[in-house]
Design an enzyme around this catalytic site. Sequence first.
Site, PDB file in Angstrom:
ATOM      1  N   CYS A 211       0.805  -1.228   0.000  1.00  0.00           N
ATOM      2  CA  CYS A 211       0.000   0.000   0.000  1.00  0.00           C
ATOM      3  C   CYS A 211       0.835   1.274   0.000  1.00  0.00           C
ATOM      4  O   CYS A 211       0.803   2.038  -0.951  1.00  0.00           O
ATOM      5  CB  CYS A 211      -0.921   0.001   1.217  1.00  0.00           C
TER       6      CYS A 211
HETATM    7  N1  LIG Z   1      -2.893  -6.125   1.942  1.00  0.00           N
HETATM    8  C1  LIG Z   1      -3.219  -4.994   2.550  1.00  0.00           C
HETATM    9  O1  LIG Z   1      -2.780  -4.730   3.663  1.00  0.00           O
HETATM   10  C2  LIG Z   1      -4.159  -4.015   1.899  1.00  0.00           C
HETATM   11  C3  LIG Z   1      -4.699  -2.995   2.706  1.00  0.00           C
HETATM   12  C4  LIG Z   1      -5.568  -2.096   2.147  1.00  0.00           C
HETATM   13  C5  LIG Z   1      -5.871  -2.172   0.796  1.00  0.00           C
HETATM   14  N2  LIG Z   1      -5.331  -3.144   0.011  1.00  0.00           N
HETATM   15  C6  LIG Z   1      -5.717  -3.177  -1.405  1.00  0.00           C
HETATM   16  O2  LIG Z   1      -6.648  -4.231  -1.590  1.00  0.00           O
HETATM   17  C7  LIG Z   1      -6.478  -4.822  -2.878  1.00  0.00           C
HETATM   18  C8  LIG Z   1      -6.194  -6.306  -2.723  1.00  0.00           C
HETATM   19  O3  LIG Z   1      -4.990  -6.469  -2.004  1.00  0.00           O
HETATM   20  P1  LIG Z   1      -4.569  -7.825  -1.312  1.00  0.00           P
HETATM   21  O4  LIG Z   1      -3.436  -7.482  -0.397  1.00  0.00           O
HETATM   22  O5  LIG Z   1      -5.760  -8.526  -0.767  1.00  0.00           O
HETATM   23  O6  LIG Z   1      -4.005  -8.618  -2.582  1.00  0.00           O
HETATM   24  P2  LIG Z   1      -3.683 -10.188  -2.674  1.00  0.00           P
HETATM   25  O7  LIG Z   1      -2.693 -10.323  -3.765  1.00  0.00           O
HETATM   26  O8  LIG Z   1      -3.401 -10.738  -1.308  1.00  0.00           O
HETATM   27  O9  LIG Z   1      -5.066 -10.816  -3.137  1.00  0.00           O
HETATM   28  C9  LIG Z   1      -5.644 -10.553  -4.377  1.00  0.00           C
HETATM   29  C10 LIG Z   1      -6.314 -11.825  -4.869  1.00  0.00           C
HETATM   30  O10 LIG Z   1      -6.958 -11.517  -6.096  1.00  0.00           O
HETATM   31  C11 LIG Z   1      -6.819 -12.642  -6.946  1.00  0.00           C
HETATM   32  N3  LIG Z   1      -7.045 -12.221  -8.322  1.00  0.00           N
HETATM   33  C12 LIG Z   1      -6.209 -11.609  -9.179  1.00  0.00           C
HETATM   34  N4  LIG Z   1      -6.830 -11.359 -10.340  1.00  0.00           N
HETATM   35  C13 LIG Z   1      -8.091 -11.823 -10.218  1.00  0.00           C
HETATM   36  C14 LIG Z   1      -9.210 -11.854 -11.081  1.00  0.00           C
HETATM   37  N5  LIG Z   1      -9.147 -11.328 -12.298  1.00  0.00           N
HETATM   38  N6  LIG Z   1     -10.331 -12.417 -10.642  1.00  0.00           N
HETATM   39  C15 LIG Z   1     -10.399 -12.962  -9.402  1.00  0.00           C
HETATM   40  N7  LIG Z   1      -9.385 -12.943  -8.523  1.00  0.00           N
HETATM   41  C16 LIG Z   1      -8.239 -12.380  -8.942  1.00  0.00           C
HETATM   42  C17 LIG Z   1      -5.424 -13.141  -6.670  1.00  0.00           C
HETATM   43  O11 LIG Z   1      -5.270 -14.486  -7.069  1.00  0.00           O
HETATM   44  C18 LIG Z   1      -5.340 -12.967  -5.152  1.00  0.00           C
HETATM   45  O12 LIG Z   1      -5.761 -14.108  -4.451  1.00  0.00           O
HETATM   46  C19 LIG Z   1      -5.341  -4.042  -3.545  1.00  0.00           C
HETATM   47  O13 LIG Z   1      -5.899  -3.004  -4.294  1.00  0.00           O
HETATM   48  C20 LIG Z   1      -4.584  -3.460  -2.371  1.00  0.00           C
HETATM   49  O14 LIG Z   1      -3.884  -2.297  -2.715  1.00  0.00           O
HETATM   50  C21 LIG Z   1      -4.489  -4.080   0.554  1.00  0.00           C
END
Ligand SMILES: NC(=O)c1ccc[n+]([C@@H]2O[C@H](COP(=O)([O-])OP(=O)(O)OC[C@H]3O[C@@H](n4cnc5c(N)ncnc54)[C@H](O)[C@@H]3O)[C@@H](O)[C@H]2O)c1
Length: 439
Positions: free
Chosen positions: A279
Amino acid sequence: MQQIAATTAAALQEKITARTARVGVVGLGYVGLPLAVEFARAGFQVTGIDVQESKVSSLNRGESYVQDVPTAVLRPHVESGRFAATTDFSVVKELDTINIAVPTPLRKTKDPDMSYIVAACQEIAKYFHPGLLVILESTTYPGTTDELLLPMFQRPGMTVGEDFFLCFSPERVDPGNPTYQTINIPKVVGGITPACTAMGALFYSQALEKVVPVSSTSVAEMVKLLENTFRMINIGLVNEMALMCDQMGINVWEVIDAAATKPFGFMPFYPGPGLGGHCIPIDPFYLSWKTRQSGIEARFIELAGYINGNMPHFVVDKVQSALNDQSKPLRGSHVHVLGVAYKRDIDDVRESPALDVMHLLQKRGARVTFSDPYIPKVRVDGGVEMESMDEGVRREADCVVIITNHAKFDYEALVQEARLIVDTRNALKGIKSEKIVRL
Ligand SMILES: NC(=O)c1ccc[n+]([C@@H]2O[C@H](COP(=O)([O-])OP(=O)(O)OC[C@H]3O[C@@H](n4cnc5c(N)ncnc54)[C@H](O)[C@@H]3O)[C@@H](O)[C@H]2O)c1
């Protein structure tokens, strides 16, 4: 909250309050899985959709791979049928709500990579139907929901806010935080229309403790970018303070602790080896990319990015000069890195500054090893995979550099047994020893 009157809307509203609405979560990672489990816990039947077969089958066996969702919490929901996962988007036909939490990385050029959102929405669009509430949670630039998602879902004869509902809700999860988790972090939500906002707020209020409706999707998108830009810039400021204090022989940690006794107008941020995670190093560049299109340079963001990006170099300089003070060159020395996760007590190595530090150390000829109780293996800059070593290797290393201050490390033994320690996190606060060099 605005009254939702239209027939489709009333039907969805009824299903949500009766908790018979079929909930879908697209993207089952650090954000999506905890959210899915919260809605299952609230009594909804939840379907998780992910493109990774291995994740889907692990979840359907009741096994979690996300630290914040222990297997013991997930499994009862799988066994009771409240939660199931699939790679098949055709399930969208049966869903009433969809939350999208797919990755939003940056391209090498620091432009937003919207390909995951687009891919997910194209699949959803194939099975889109009236009465659906779609909420984007992936962090993104202001305007995404309105400019990119809405045209993908709009159909002739279907009106947003009447026949379907579209919102943005920023995800604020802080992995590894024992106090604030998905359920008790206030949930900001903004819709394309007031009826969308009302529907989104109604939905979240079933499972989460506090909902904060805002007037538009762009406001909701900007909220997240303000929060993360605020952190990034303050960390940049305090990192620059650390460089200044280093020059002047002042302990920056003591300065911050003393400043933090001011009961108003000051919030402590701490220096470190650089930014990490998915992030803080990334999200502000979504904002600067967007504002550049209107001719506005996001100068604070660029400057903080520059200062934070230089911290791994500063750490490696520190290691080198600490070794030189012991008449040892960095080239050929054994440097052991303690902690490679991007922050304390978590198992995530994405964008971790440890990887930059290790790469720079290797480039300058050091022999590098690491220990991390949460990260068994890492690959540094496309090189060979390295395995986490027993902490006891500290005895053999010429220098140990603390990059991540995991609570599990034995700091007392470290101070007793290591020859030289560079502490980039103030993990050895209060301990006096000639061996310790602090950031
Ligand atoms: N991890 C954090 O601490 C955090 C905090 C706040 C916001 N975010 C935001 O949340 C969002 C997700 O982050 P995350 O950390 O959960 O990511 P992550 O990589 O842990 O999880 C994302 C998931 O989406 C799946 N994916 C990818 N393409 C896909 C598709 N086309 N259809 C279905 N599934 C698909 C991936 O396989 C993965 O399991 C991002 O935008 C991130 O910036 C993350």
